[in-house]
Design a protein around this motif. Structure first.
Motif, PDB file in Angstrom:
ATOM      1  N   ALA A 821     -20.075   7.217 -19.426  1.00  0.00           N
ATOM      2  CA  ALA A 821     -20.811   8.707 -19.417  1.00  0.00           C
ATOM      3  C   ALA A 821     -20.594   9.411 -20.819  1.00  0.00           C
ATOM      4  O   ALA A 821     -21.633   9.810 -21.324  1.00  0.00           O
ATOM      5  CB  ALA A 821     -20.396   9.444 -18.377  1.00  0.00           C
ATOM      6  N   ALA A 822     -19.485   9.290 -21.306  1.00  0.00           N
ATOM      7  CA  ALA A 822     -19.169   9.881 -22.513  1.00  0.00           C
ATOM      8  C   ALA A 822     -19.867   9.254 -23.824  1.00  0.00           C
ATOM      9  O   ALA A 822     -20.328   9.696 -24.710  1.00  0.00           O
ATOM     10  CB  ALA A 822     -17.759  10.022 -22.847  1.00  0.00           C
ATOM     11  N   HIS A 823     -19.649   8.051 -23.761  1.00  0.00           N
ATOM     12  CA  HIS A 823     -20.414   6.999 -24.557  1.00  0.00           C
ATOM     13  C   HIS A 823     -21.859   7.544 -24.927  1.00  0.00           C
ATOM     14  O   HIS A 823     -22.558   7.455 -26.061  1.00  0.00           O
ATOM     15  CB  HIS A 823     -20.167   5.756 -24.576  1.00  0.00           C
ATOM     16  CG  HIS A 823     -20.581   4.888 -25.673  1.00  0.00           C
ATOM     17  ND1 HIS A 823     -19.795   4.393 -26.578  1.00  0.00           N
ATOM     18  CD2 HIS A 823     -21.675   4.059 -25.672  1.00  0.00           C
ATOM     19  CE1 HIS A 823     -20.448   3.887 -27.505  1.00  0.00           C
ATOM     20  NE2 HIS A 823     -21.600   3.383 -27.112  1.00  0.00           N
ATOM     21  N   LEU A 824     -22.587   7.423 -23.632  1.00  0.00           N
ATOM     22  CA  LEU A 824     -23.942   7.549 -23.657  1.00  0.00           C
ATOM     23  C   LEU A 824     -24.620   8.942 -23.397  1.00  0.00           C
ATOM     24  O   LEU A 824     -25.805   9.130 -23.212  1.00  0.00           O
ATOM     25  CB  LEU A 824     -24.722   6.676 -22.407  1.00  0.00           C
ATOM     26  CG  LEU A 824     -24.410   5.131 -22.568  1.00  0.00           C
ATOM     27  CD1 LEU A 824     -24.895   4.310 -21.317  1.00  0.00           C
ATOM     28  CD2 LEU A 824     -24.980   4.421 -23.835  1.00  0.00           C
ATOM     29  N   HIS A 825     -23.521   9.904 -23.377  1.00  0.00           N
ATOM     30  CA  HIS A 825     -23.865  11.519 -23.016  1.00  0.00           C
ATOM     31  C   HIS A 825     -24.436  11.585 -21.779  1.00  0.00           C
ATOM     32  O   HIS A 825     -25.640  12.100 -21.620  1.00  0.00           O
ATOM     33  CB  HIS A 825     -24.863  11.930 -24.106  1.00  0.00           C
ATOM     34  CG  HIS A 825     -24.274  11.883 -25.530  1.00  0.00           C
ATOM     35  ND1 HIS A 825     -24.874  12.216 -26.817  1.00  0.00           N
ATOM     36  CD2 HIS A 825     -22.880  11.396 -25.735  1.00  0.00           C
ATOM     37  CE1 HIS A 825     -24.169  12.013 -27.847  1.00  0.00           C
ATOM     38  NE2 HIS A 825     -22.964  11.566 -27.391  1.00  0.00           N
ATOM     39  N   LEU A 826     -24.139  10.834 -20.823  1.00  0.00           N
ATOM     40  CA  LEU A 826     -24.678  11.073 -19.576  1.00  0.00           C
ATOM     41  C   LEU A 826     -23.537  11.443 -18.520  1.00  0.00           C
ATOM     42  O   LEU A 826     -22.491  11.830 -18.798  1.00  0.00           O
ATOM     43  CB  LEU A 826     -25.061   9.772 -18.969  1.00  0.00           C
ATOM     44  CG  LEU A 826     -26.161   8.836 -19.487  1.00  0.00           C
ATOM     45  CD1 LEU A 826     -26.366   7.378 -19.138  1.00  0.00           C
ATOM     46  CD2 LEU A 826     -27.423   9.607 -19.674  1.00  0.00           C
ATOM     47  N   SER A 827     -24.082  11.888 -17.384  1.00  0.00           N
ATOM     48  CA  SER A 827     -22.995  12.294 -16.270  1.00  0.00           C
ATOM     49  C   SER A 827     -22.439  11.149 -15.629  1.00  0.00           C
ATOM     50  O   SER A 827     -23.100   9.969 -15.484  1.00  0.00           O
ATOM     51  CB  SER A 827     -23.763  13.340 -15.113  1.00  0.00           C
ATOM     52  OG  SER A 827     -24.325  12.506 -14.386  1.00  0.00           O
ATOM     53  N   ALA A 828     -21.269  11.195 -15.074  1.00  0.00           N
ATOM     54  CA  ALA A 828     -20.601  10.163 -14.426  1.00  0.00           C
ATOM     55  C   ALA A 828     -21.660   9.736 -13.017  1.00  0.00           C
ATOM     56  O   ALA A 828     -21.627   8.556 -12.892  1.00  0.00           O
ATOM     57  CB  ALA A 828     -19.262  10.438 -14.035  1.00  0.00           C
ATOM     58  N   ARG A 829     -22.103  10.810 -12.348  1.00  0.00           N
ATOM     59  CA  ARG A 829     -22.952  10.439 -11.323  1.00  0.00           C
ATOM     60  C   ARG A 829     -24.217   9.601 -11.743  1.00  0.00           C
ATOM     61  O   ARG A 829     -24.421   8.716 -11.075  1.00  0.00           O
ATOM     62  CB  ARG A 829     -23.317  11.896 -10.836  1.00  0.00           C
ATOM     63  CG  ARG A 829     -24.313  11.675  -9.195  1.00  0.00           C
ATOM     64  CD  ARG A 829     -24.805  12.965  -9.005  1.00  0.00           C
ATOM     65  NE  ARG A 829     -25.597  12.669  -8.005  1.00  0.00           N
ATOM     66  CZ  ARG A 829     -26.329  13.868  -7.375  1.00  0.00           C
ATOM     67  NH1 ARG A 829     -26.392  14.857  -8.210  1.00  0.00           N
ATOM     68  NH2 ARG A 829     -27.151  13.543  -6.680  1.00  0.00           N
TER      69      ARG A 829
END
Length: 860
Positions: A821-829
């Motif tokens: 999520a951090a790598h792709l700038h997404l939420s964990a969900r």
């Protein structure tokens, strides 16, 4: 890099460096000094390095923050696994014998790593151990890593002396950790919704502070950070602590002349505070190294003492001619209401002149807090000013609440002129909140009330407000009547800003009905608004010019006008209209098949406004992002179309019409459509009242595709689709530069060649659901050698999307959901949804199986 559960960021070079030095210890040992300020991530870096070498033997020891350190405290942990060393320590053996035992222990097994942490708290004996090892490691195949805070060792600190002594030895290696960049902090903050740029400024990029703020859900000052800062300050003498309290009150940069004026007896403690790492200094000022450290010290200062310091600071800064905003802050903290009102009023007006509307609102709110309870007229006036500033900085709910408070006060004071003017403003706020019926009612009520009074700028403003709502939503002919009357009165009164507002809406009412002269009139209105310093109306006019280009599908004009609107809004702080320009340009990019650009344009608006802002731009952005995910076949954990339906609460507005069209498309791609037919038909009837023809035509297109055609005077591809079948529609969409719509039209053919063209377009755009639909139709025709999407591997039976392939690649590298999520700038969900889709498409049951399969296929 960040502490705790956060992923390691911007430490790749340091990790590589450590690995290189570790490989070199196969023959000669090294002493690696890892330095950086408190919280910079020294321990996290070392732990990540050690985790990368699971087979290596690791010995650990740490110094402790004690008033009187225990001699050789780091060796206590080592001694638990070394009987000889334990006996030496227990017997009080000579230090040289202990040092030799440590060296022998390192040499006993090749590749051993000794970690010694927090040497800034080390006792003299421990420092002597380091001095001993530094001279003898060249013949020992081991790695010694020592960490310390370089901001806590002044010139006379024992560790500083040691570093000078051993610095020239060939075994010494050094690495100093730097704060995280703005981009890294933004990446860490992205899944939480915390403003990454603001967080970076507040923490100075310190990973510990960043992590603690995020762990506290963006709290201004987490207790853990406060405790860490105050524990360090407590080790200083009383005078130095008093100086810290003074600097904390002065702010981030305390100019030395002001500091001498406020606390002349404490200035001599500056060097001590700098040496302790609490303050940084240059030639003219001192300040805390981290803003959170300053906040911690300020919060720990007793309230009475803090107010007294603010009073002293206020007097010194007034004498020095400090900016009004600075004076207002200290006046309020000092409890001086009169000074607060005076300085905050000046600061608010200055911020307004600069277009800093968010700061202006904050200053007006400060004035409100300082007003006496009986000052109703002044309070109502300031509430109106504050409401306007809040609206321009996109705090519409707050602006509405303040305007309603002002309205109640004006009514209680029996001030019909101000009451009518406030009603007119509430009408505009209702429109900005998507309450169109309320906006029309409030605007007409304001005009009716003001018509009973001598004609003034308030009546001109009310008429212009009604014209604006009519031009935008309800009726161009009536809008022109209201607009002309508003402009005539405004020109008679010399109210240039109101005349500009009316001119913009007169032009808009023409432009949206195809009158090309309307655009020139809009430009004239925008130019006049800029001259009149009416940022709000100038920004709105610039956005409406973007909207006109969108309606005309003039892609080049959309790009040009949106760039101009966004630049103006960013420069003047008019975020509301800047977001509108981005939202509508994103919609245009979506139509053009430029999905990545559409997401880039819409994403910031979505994150800034969703899910609480009930505005057209929020619904528009939600539809745009939802359609990108739908067309690409990506998971949509945010249920964006449902969000759009909830925020677009009125069926006559663009957001809800877009929802109906998107749901029709989703049903069609899934092979259905009857379930949404009533919704689409209802939306089409609502669309017939909208001033532009896009939604009327698109919804009629979907009714036609779903088997329930309606008569419509459409345009371009939509008109062709309704009237003449797939070929005219495809040609029309092609001429308009709408590749996805062209592919949809071609998909309506029962011939192989058009279907193959549709498939080629779908592959080029990366729209997998449409690719699958067209492929099914080709197979039904008996077509052979149907192309697969580019880059589709034979083993990926379900055709992973581009995003799913990225997630799978990171899974194969062993990353967890939070790290991905951090790598792709997404939420964990969102990552979890992607992983579920990957497992389903690859027909595997575990993440490990998916990663293993990816590894096998990548080596074929």
């Amino acid at each position: 890099m960040a502490m705790g559960s956060q992923p390691l960021l911007e430490r790749h070079a340091e990790l590589e460096q450590l690995s290189t030095w570790a490989r070199g210890t196969r023959t000669d040992g090294s002493l690696v000094l890892v330095s950086g300020p408190a919280g910079i991530g020294k321990t996290s870096l070392v732990e990540a390095f050690l985790a990368s070498r699971p087979a290596s033997r690791v010995l650990r020891g740490a110094c402790e923050s004690l008033s009187t350190p225990q001699p050789l405290a780091p060796l206590a942990d080592l001694a638990r696994g070394d009987d000889h060393l334990s006996d030496l320590l227990a017997s009080g053996a000579a230090p040289i014998a202990v040092y030799g035992a440590v060296r022998d222990g390192l040499a006993a097994r090749r590749g051993t790593t000794l970690l010694l942490e927090d040497l800034h708290w080390a006792d003299d004996a421990t420092l002597d151990l380091l001095r001993y090892l530094a001279r003898r490691l060249t013949s020992v195949p081991a790695l010694v890593i020592a960490t310390y805070r370089d901001d806590e060792i002044g010139a006379g600190h024992p560790l500083r002396v040691l570093l000078g002594d051993i610095g020239a030895h060939s075994s010494i290696r050094r690495t100093t950790l730097r704060p995280l960049s703005e981009q890294a902090v933004a990446a860490l903050a992205a899944p939480t919704g915390v403003d990454g740029v603001g967080l970076w400024h507040r923490t100075g990029g310190n990973p510990f502070f960043v992590t603690e703020v995020l762990a506290a859900n963006g709290a201004t000052l987490p207790p853990t950070v406060s405790d860490a800062v105050l524990a360090r300050a407590a080790r200083l003498p009383e005078g130095a602590r008093a100086l810290l309290a003074t600097v904390a009150v002065l702010g981030r940069d305390a100019e030395l002349p002001i500091l001498r004026s406020v606390a002349p007896s404490l200035v001599h403690h500056v060097d001590r505070c700098v040496d302790a790492g609490m303050l940084g200094a240059d030639r003219n000022a001192v300040g805390f190294r981290h803003e959170l450290a300053r906040l911690a010290v300020a919060a720990a200062t007793p309230p009475g003492r803090r107010a007294e310091l603010h009073r002293s600071v206020l007097a010194a800064l007034e004498a020095a001619g400090a900016p009004a905003a600075t004076l207002a802050h200290h006046a309020e903290e000092a409890g001086d209401r009169a000074a607060t009102r005076r300085h905050a009023d000046d600061a608010a007006q200055h911020a307004t002149r600069l277009g800093a509307h968010r700061q202006a609102a904050e200053q007006w709110q400060r004035v409100l807090r300082a007003l006496p309870a009986t000052a109703d007229a002044e309070r109502a006036d300031v509430l109106g000013r504050c409401s306007y500033a809040c609206a321009l900085s996109d705090h519409i709910a707050e602006a509405t609440e303040e305007a309603e408070q002002a309205l109640r006060l004006w009514r209680a004071l029996d001030e019909p002129l101000r009451e009518g003017d406030t009603l007119s403003w509430l009408a505009r706020l209702a429109w900005m909140s998507q309450r169109v019926d309320d906006a029309d009612r409030l605007g007409r009520t304001a005009a009716a009330l003001l018509e009973q009074l001598p004609a003034g700028v308030e009546l001109a403003r009310a008429r212009a407000t009604v014209a604006q709502h009519l031009a935008t939503h309800l009726g161009p002919a009536e809008a022109r009547d209201w607009g002309r009357r508003a402009r005539e009165l405004a020109e008679q009164l010399g109210a240039d800003a109101i005349a500009a507002q009316a001119t913009i809406d007169l032009g808009l009412s023409r432009a949206l009905t195809g009158d090309l002269g309307g655009l020139g009139e809009m430009r004239t209105g925008v130019a006049a608004a800029i001259v009149a310093r009416s940022d709000d109306h100038a920004a709105r006019g610039l956005f409406q010019m973007v909207r006109v280009a969108c309606v005309a599908l003039d892609h080049e004009a959309v790009d040009e006008r949106a760039a101009a609107a966004q630049a103006f809004c960013a420069e003047r702080g008019v975020e509301f209209w800047g977001d509108y320009a981005r939202a509508f340009r994103a919609q245009n990019l979506l139509h053009r098949g430029q999905f990545d650009d559409a997401v880039t344009e819409a994403g910031p608006v979505w994150h800034r406004t969703a899910p609480t802002s009930p505005a057209v731009r929020t619904a528009t952005v939600a539809v745009n992002l939802g359609l990108v995910r739908l067309r690409r076949g990506e998971a949509d954990p945010d249920d964006l179309l449902d969000v759009a339906a909830r925020t677009a609460v009125l069926p006559s507005l663009k957001g809800s019409l877009g929802v109906a069209a998107a749901r029709a498309e989703a049903a069609w791609l899934a092979g259905g459509g009857q379930a949404v037919l009533d919704e689409v038909r209802s939306a089409w009837h609502a669309a017939r009242s909208v001033t532009d023809g896009w939604w009327n035509a698109e919804l009629a297109w979907w009714l036609d595709v779903l088997g329930a055609p309606e008569e419509v005077e459409g345009r371009g591809g939509f008109a062709g689709g309704v009237a003449g079948g797939w070929q005219p529609a495809a040609d029309g969409f092609g001429a308009l530069g709408l590749p996805y719509h062209r592919a949809m039209a071609l998909a309506g053919s029962h011939e192989e060649a058009p279907l193959r063209e549709a498939l080629a377009i779908a592959h080029a755009l990366g729209v997998h659901p449409l690719s699958r639909l067209v492929s099914r139709r080709l197979r039904a025709l008996g077509a052979r050698r149907i192309p697969q999407p580019p880059g589709t591997d034979r083993w990926r039976d379900g055709t992973l999307t581009a995003r799913e392939r990225e997630v799978l690649d990171l899974l194969a590298e062993g990353l967890r959901d939070a790290e991905i999520a951090a790598h792709l700038h997404l939420s964990a969900r969102t990552v979890n949804h992607h992983v579920s889709a990957i497992l389903r498409k690859l027909d595997v049951s575990t993440r490990a199986a998916a990663a293993a399969r990816a590894h096998r296929e990548s080596t074929k």
